[in-house]
Design an enzyme around this catalytic site. Structure first.
Site, PDB file in Angstrom:
ATOM      1  N   ALA A  13     -56.375  -2.287 -44.824  1.00 53.21           N
ATOM      2  CA  ALA A  13     -55.409  -1.752 -45.793  1.00 53.21           C
ATOM      3  C   ALA A  13     -54.795  -0.430 -45.351  1.00 53.21           C
ATOM      4  CB  ALA A  13     -56.079  -1.596 -47.159  1.00 53.21           C
ATOM      5  N   SER A  14     -55.040  -0.041 -44.108  1.00 56.09           N
ATOM      6  CA  SER A  14     -54.487   1.241 -43.638  1.00 56.09           C
ATOM      7  C   SER A  14     -53.000   1.137 -43.322  1.00 56.09           C
ATOM      8  CB  SER A  14     -55.246   1.700 -42.384  1.00 56.09           C
ATOM      9  OG  SER A  14     -55.303   0.648 -41.445  1.00 56.09           O
ATOM     10  N   ASN A  92     -57.466  -9.585 -45.412  1.00 56.34           N
ATOM     11  CA  ASN A  92     -56.157  -9.372 -44.797  1.00 56.34           C
ATOM     12  C   ASN A  92     -56.261  -8.910 -43.339  1.00 56.34           C
ATOM     13  OD1 ASN A  92     -53.144  -8.378 -44.856  1.00 56.34           O
ATOM     14  ND2 ASN A  92     -54.354  -6.579 -44.318  1.00 56.34           N
ATOM     15  N   TYR A 158     -54.040 -17.796 -32.306  1.00 55.26           N
ATOM     16  CA  TYR A 158     -53.730 -17.219 -33.627  1.00 55.26           C
ATOM     17  C   TYR A 158     -53.555 -18.334 -34.673  1.00 55.26           C
ATOM     18  CZ  TYR A 158     -51.160 -14.465 -37.156  1.00 55.26           C
ATOM     19  OH  TYR A 158     -50.741 -13.857 -38.321  1.00 55.26           O
TER      20      TYR A 158
HETATM   21  P1  NAP Z   1     -50.919  -4.700 -38.954  1.00 54.22           P
HETATM   22  O1  NAP Z   1     -49.770  -3.927 -39.471  1.00 54.22           O
HETATM   23  O2  NAP Z   1     -51.145  -4.768 -37.480  1.00 54.22           O
HETATM   24  O3  NAP Z   1     -52.250  -4.129 -39.671  1.00 54.22           O
HETATM   25  C1  NAP Z   1     -53.485  -4.705 -39.355  1.00 54.22           C
HETATM   26  C2  NAP Z   1     -54.555  -4.099 -40.248  1.00 54.22           C
HETATM   27  O4  NAP Z   1     -55.787  -4.777 -39.982  1.00 54.22           O
HETATM   28  C3  NAP Z   1     -54.802  -2.617 -39.973  1.00 54.22           C
HETATM   29  O5  NAP Z   1     -55.104  -1.991 -41.198  1.00 54.22           O
HETATM   30  C4  NAP Z   1     -56.036  -2.630 -39.072  1.00 54.22           C
HETATM   31  O6  NAP Z   1     -56.856  -1.470 -39.182  1.00 54.22           O
HETATM   32  C5  NAP Z   1     -56.781  -3.814 -39.674  1.00 54.22           C
HETATM   33  N1  NAP Z   1     -57.776  -4.421 -38.778  1.00 54.22           N
HETATM   34  C6  NAP Z   1     -57.595  -5.073 -37.598  1.00 54.22           C
HETATM   35  N2  NAP Z   1     -58.763  -5.535 -37.141  1.00 54.22           N
HETATM   36  C7  NAP Z   1     -59.722  -5.165 -38.049  1.00 54.22           C
HETATM   37  C8  NAP Z   1     -61.120  -5.341 -38.160  1.00 54.22           C
HETATM   38  N3  NAP Z   1     -61.820  -6.020 -37.225  1.00 54.22           N
HETATM   39  N4  NAP Z   1     -61.767  -4.813 -39.226  1.00 54.22           N
HETATM   40  C9  NAP Z   1     -61.089  -4.132 -40.185  1.00 54.22           C
HETATM   41  N5  NAP Z   1     -59.753  -3.938 -40.142  1.00 54.22           N
HETATM   42  C10 NAP Z   1     -59.091  -4.445 -39.092  1.00 54.22           C
HETATM   43  O7  NAP Z   1     -50.872  -6.225 -39.425  1.00 54.22           O
HETATM   44  P2  NAP Z   1     -50.063  -6.945 -40.604  1.00 54.22           P
HETATM   45  O8  NAP Z   1     -48.804  -7.461 -40.042  1.00 54.22           O
HETATM   46  O9  NAP Z   1     -50.045  -6.090 -41.800  1.00 54.22           O
HETATM   47  O10 NAP Z   1     -51.007  -8.221 -40.848  1.00 54.22           O
HETATM   48  C11 NAP Z   1     -51.929  -8.300 -41.925  1.00 54.22           C
HETATM   49  C12 NAP Z   1     -52.346  -9.759 -42.103  1.00 54.22           C
HETATM   50  O11 NAP Z   1     -51.187 -10.547 -42.373  1.00 54.22           O
HETATM   51  C13 NAP Z   1     -53.005 -10.388 -40.882  1.00 54.22           C
HETATM   52  O12 NAP Z   1     -54.038 -11.237 -41.286  1.00 54.22           O
HETATM   53  C14 NAP Z   1     -51.882 -11.191 -40.258  1.00 54.22           C
HETATM   54  O13 NAP Z   1     -52.358 -12.269 -39.487  1.00 54.22           O
HETATM   55  C15 NAP Z   1     -51.144 -11.661 -41.498  1.00 54.22           C
HETATM   56  N6  NAP Z   1     -49.753 -12.039 -41.258  1.00 54.22           N
HETATM   57  C16 NAP Z   1     -48.844 -11.134 -40.780  1.00 54.22           C
HETATM   58  C17 NAP Z   1     -47.526 -11.549 -40.564  1.00 54.22           C
HETATM   59  C18 NAP Z   1     -46.463 -10.620 -40.053  1.00 54.22           C
HETATM   60  O14 NAP Z   1     -45.360 -11.110 -39.700  1.00 54.22           O
HETATM   61  N7  NAP Z   1     -46.712  -9.321 -39.983  1.00 54.22           N
HETATM   62  C19 NAP Z   1     -47.147 -12.870 -40.834  1.00 54.22           C
HETATM   63  C20 NAP Z   1     -48.116 -13.754 -41.315  1.00 54.22           C
HETATM   64  C21 NAP Z   1     -49.406 -13.332 -41.529  1.00 54.22           C
HETATM   65  P3  NAP Z   1     -56.563  -0.122 -38.297  1.00 54.22           P
HETATM   66  O15 NAP Z   1     -55.307   0.492 -38.889  1.00 54.22           O
HETATM   67  O16 NAP Z   1     -57.754   0.732 -38.504  1.00 54.22           O
HETATM   68  O17 NAP Z   1     -56.348  -0.566 -36.900  1.00 54.22           O
END
Ligand code: NAP
Length: 254
Positions: A13-14, A92, A158
């Protein structure tokens, strides 16, 4: 204030989608545990943002990797210690790398499975156990992806994790229903976050991505929050479990 008095644990959630979900649930009155892995300063900013509203709900940051059982235990224990219970879990935290199938290394495969799939399992089990022990009619929402249903180049590892999340959602919905716990998923399409910022800065990549989306829109993290609040609402969604809402501008129709 649909979620007043509830406590929500949001993993990852960061930043990005998780951050937006944490803010959205907080604005409906929920106390929030903001999980993150590395980005402490970013997580603290989300906490401050929640605390700066005059809604009176509390927020904590909880460091820990969702891919290890030990960290998951610590995150859940800390949340329970602060708030006494967990009503809502948002799985998430996720990672994405783009690699052609023939080049995916074992370490890359393991790392993506451990975060995107095993992490969801570990968190769901640990939190559901506390819900059952405390008699909480909770709600779990798994952030999946449109790629649980369709294919895309260089994303075999993925997509497989997200297809797994789809079945995890249905299985846990079935097995936790007798305890009054609902489990659903959201499947976003392209949402502009750190996960794909670099690629979306590439004009050619962005045009190709837009061409695959019938509505012709790249989403923003805020596009996810309304559906999360809906799925977590005991009143509006009380009969909804085991389902996935696609938030993808029609991407999955192609
Ligand atoms: P993001 O901006 O890269 O953020 C990822 C988040 O996950 C960050 O808060 C990160 O923490 C945290 N994280 C990663 N590995 C972790 C672990 N092992 N334990 C705890 N926290 C962890 O990604 P996002 O785009 O928001 O994606 C969030 C979710 O949505 C994911 O499941 C992704 O697959 C899904 N999603 C995203 C998209 C898209 O287009 N963006 C589309 C479909 C689905 P730190 O900040 O500490 O690194």
């Amino acid at each position: 204030m649909k979620l007043k008095g509830k406590t929500a644990l949001v993993t990852g959630a960061s930043r990005g989608i998780g951050r937006s979900i944490a803010l959205g649930l907080a604005s409906e009155g929920a106390h929030i545990a903001i999980n993150y892995k590395k980005e402490e300063a970013a997580a603290e900013r989300v906490k401050k943002q929640i605390q700066s509203k005059s809604t009176g709900n509390k927020a904590i940051t909880v460091r820990g990797s969702t891919s290890t059982k030990k960290d998951v235990g610590l995150v859940v224990d800390r949340t329970i210690k602060c708030f006494g219970k967990i009503d809502i879990l948002i799985n998430n935290a996720g990672i994405l790398t783009r690699t052609p199938f023939l080049e995916i290394q074992e370490t890359e495969w393991d790392s993506i499975i451990e975060t995107n799939l095993k992490g969801y399992f570990l968190m769901s089990q640990a939190v559901a156990l506390t819900m059952v022990q405390n008699g909480i009619n909770g709600s779990i929402v798994n952030i999946s992806s449109v790629l649980e249903k369709i294919t895309a180049p260089n994303l075999t590892h993925y997509s497989v994790t997200k297809a797994g999340v789809s079945m995890l959602t249905k299985q846990t919905a079935l097995e936790l229903a007798p305890h009054g716990i609902r489990v659903n998923a959201l499947a976003p399409g392209f949402i502009s976050t750190d996960m794909n910022r670099q690629e979306l800065d590439d004009k050619e990549f962005k045009e190709a991505a837009l061409g695959d989306i019938p509505l012709g829109i790249i989403g923003r993290p805020e596009d996810i929050t309304g559906s999360v609040v809906f799925l977590c609402s005991d009143k509006e969604a009380r009969l909804i479990t085991g389902t996935t809402i696609f938030i993808d501008g029609g991407r999955s129709l192609k």
